[in-house]
Design an enzyme around this catalytic site. Structure first.
Site, PDB file in Angstrom:
ATOM      1  N   GLU A  43       8.320  16.750  15.595  1.00  0.00           N
ATOM      2  CA  GLU A  43       8.009  16.009  14.351  1.00  0.00           C
ATOM      3  C   GLU A  43       9.139  15.544  13.797  1.00  0.00           C
ATOM      4  OE1 GLU A  43       4.951  15.054  13.455  1.00  0.00           O
ATOM      5  OE2 GLU A  43       4.330  17.158  13.547  1.00  0.00           O
ATOM      6  N   HIS A  44       9.058  14.230  13.360  1.00  0.00           N
ATOM      7  CA  HIS A  44      10.122  13.528  12.641  1.00  0.00           C
ATOM      8  C   HIS A  44      11.360  13.104  13.615  1.00  0.00           C
ATOM      9  CE1 HIS A  44       8.913  13.419   8.559  1.00  0.00           C
ATOM     10  NE2 HIS A  44       8.539  14.532   8.547  1.00  0.00           N
ATOM     11  N   THR A  45      10.570  13.132  14.881  1.00  0.00           N
ATOM     12  CA  THR A  45      11.764  12.474  16.006  1.00  0.00           C
ATOM     13  C   THR A  45      11.362  11.303  16.639  1.00  0.00           C
ATOM     14  OG1 THR A  45       9.897  13.643  17.498  1.00  0.00           O
ATOM     15  CG2 THR A  45      11.909  14.880  17.131  1.00  0.00           C
ATOM     16  N   GLY A 134      -5.420  11.086   3.717  1.00  0.00           N
ATOM     17  CA  GLY A 134      -4.154  11.698   3.130  1.00  0.00           C
ATOM     18  C   GLY A 134      -4.078  13.138   3.616  1.00  0.00           C
ATOM     19  N   ALA A 135      -4.495  13.397   4.862  1.00  0.00           N
ATOM     20  CA  ALA A 135      -4.581  14.855   5.468  1.00  0.00           C
ATOM     21  C   ALA A 135      -3.417  15.122   6.372  1.00  0.00           C
ATOM     22  CB  ALA A 135      -5.717  15.181   6.166  1.00  0.00           C
ATOM     23  N   ASP A 188       1.774   7.603  15.519  1.00  0.00           N
ATOM     24  CA  ASP A 188       0.497   7.775  15.166  1.00  0.00           C
ATOM     25  C   ASP A 188      -0.131   6.672  15.887  1.00  0.00           C
ATOM     26  OD1 ASP A 188       1.423   9.558  13.653  1.00  0.00           O
ATOM     27  OD2 ASP A 188       1.083   8.757  11.636  1.00  0.00           O
TER      28      ASP A 188
END
Ligand code: GLA
Length: 397
Positions: A43-45, A134-135, A188
């Protein structure tokens, strides 16, 4: 807790086609759909030149489409209330960032990028979706990717191969970055286009290396439980952009193209070379990348249950070092772990949205009810819970 039935995969497509026919008085030429995703770890990589490990959800966004004889783009969407909402029609040559804005921008932005690649065809588009919005489950990417395939389909482009899918993912990312104005990475879109059923997608952003890693959790009596907290925090966009700026800055100070170039062996030296406030961010990126590689190694050895501690460590790092979790996500993770999950973490950008938990199939009811109870005692809205198996990426129908 529900398991989305296999038929749901077709539901968005069926609804988009039916809505198209009722809006336009004729059937669409075709329907293309694209899934949301969860990220198992990493994540955030992505925007730090690192590695990610998503799989596609069974939930999809479908776009029914037919070409027009003029250069107009009409966009409509079937709302969750069953009503069709129509955006103001726009001429392709008038598309520019900010016009249109709102939800239609995700669709128009893709047409805008395709125009730059010489694909410019007026079209009627009608959208239907069962990807929770929004999930943190990539509903935006699902919309962009389904739109891209629909517009390419009516432009009579052949169905894309794997390399072309990766290119289309970059185009969809560009629509989100430059047209919608949200500075996301490519995780994504790559997941939505390139994932395949029963696999997680190992993707190294810096080298473009992609590999499908089998993930037959069900056969190992395990399930991935998705916990949508239904809470989205107001600072999600600014928080994301802030982290992105800060890590870019750290890479620049270290003389690197991106933090993904650092290995765990470089970490100690890197940490002393950056200002104090950037250290936890650098620490997260480097350790998270290493966790992706460790999880891939364990999956290849079919040691599924052993990935639990790495999922836990990922969450703790996102909460304490990267600081993108939220009280509701922390609660969901804590409740899942205390009720016997093998590991749990937030997934996606954070600041609200969803968590995932790796759970023994027989423990699912216990974990699900503990989460429900815990949210009730904290006077929070009931989270949406479902188990997800890795599903097929974007395509026709
Ligand atoms: C969002 C972005 C992705 C990625 C994740 C965090 O989902 O769209 O590009 O940065 O957050 O891993």
């Amino acid at each position: 807790m529900t398991r989305p039935p296999a038929t749901e995969v077709k539901d968005a497509a069926r609804l988009a086609a039916a809505s198209f026919t009722s809006v336009h008085g004729r059937p669409p030429q075709g329907v293309w759909s694209a899934p949301g995703r969860v990220n198992l770890v990493g994540e955030h990589t992505d925007y730090n030149g690192g590695c990610v490990l998503p799989f596609a959800l069974p939930h999809r966004t479908a776009v029914a489409v037919a070409p027009r004889g003029d250069r107009l783009l009409t966009i409509a969407t079937l709302g969750s209330d069953g009503r069709v909402q129509r955006a103001e029609p726009v001429e392709l040559r008038h598309l520019r960032p900010g016009r249109p804005s709102g939800w239609a921008a995700y669709v128009a932005g893709v047409a805008w990028v395709l125009r730059d690649h010489g694909i410019e065809l007026g079209a009627d588009l009608v959208v239907a979706t069962d990807v929770p919005a929004g999930a943190g489950l990539a509903s935006s990417a699902a919309l962009e990717c389904a739109t891209a395939l629909a517009l390419l389909g009516v432009a009579e482009q052949p169905s894309p191969d794997d390399a072309q899918r990766a290119t289309i993912a970059r185009w969809a990312q560009r629509a989100e970055n430059d047209f919608v104005g949200v500075p996301t990475g490519v995780l994504d879109q790559m997941a939505s286009l390139c994932c395949i059923a029963d696999h997680v997608l190992f993707f190294d952003v810096s080298t473009d290396h992609r590999e499908q890693v089998p993930f037959a959790a069900e056969a190992a009596n395990l399930a991935v439980l998705v916990i949508d907290t239904r809470v989205r925090h107001r600072n999600s966009e600014s928080g994301y952009a802030d982290r992105r700026r800060a890590t870019d800055n750290a890479a620049r100070l270290l003389g690197l193209g991106s933090l993904g170039e650092l290995t765990p062996a470089d970490l100690a030296d890197a940490l002393v070379a950056v200002p104090r406030q950037l250290r936890p961010l650098v620490h997260h990126v480097v350790t998270e990348n290493a966790r992706v590689l460790d999880v891939v190694r364990l999956l290849r050895q079919h040691r599924y249950a052993d990935i639990g501690p790495l999922l836990d460590a990922s969450h703790d790092s996102l909460r304490d070092d990267y600081r993108v979790s939220s009280p509701e996500l922390d609660l969901a993770v804590h409740l899942a772990r205390s009720a016997g999950a093998l590991g749990a973490r937030m997934t996606g950008a954070g600041f609200g949205g969803s968590a995932i938990a790796l759970v023994h199939t027989e423990a699912l009811p216990r974990v699900a009810s503990a989460i429900g109870r815990g949210f009730r005692s904290a006077r929070l809205r009931a989270p949406r819970l479902f188990t997800a198996v890795p599903s097929q990426g974007a395509g026709l129908g």
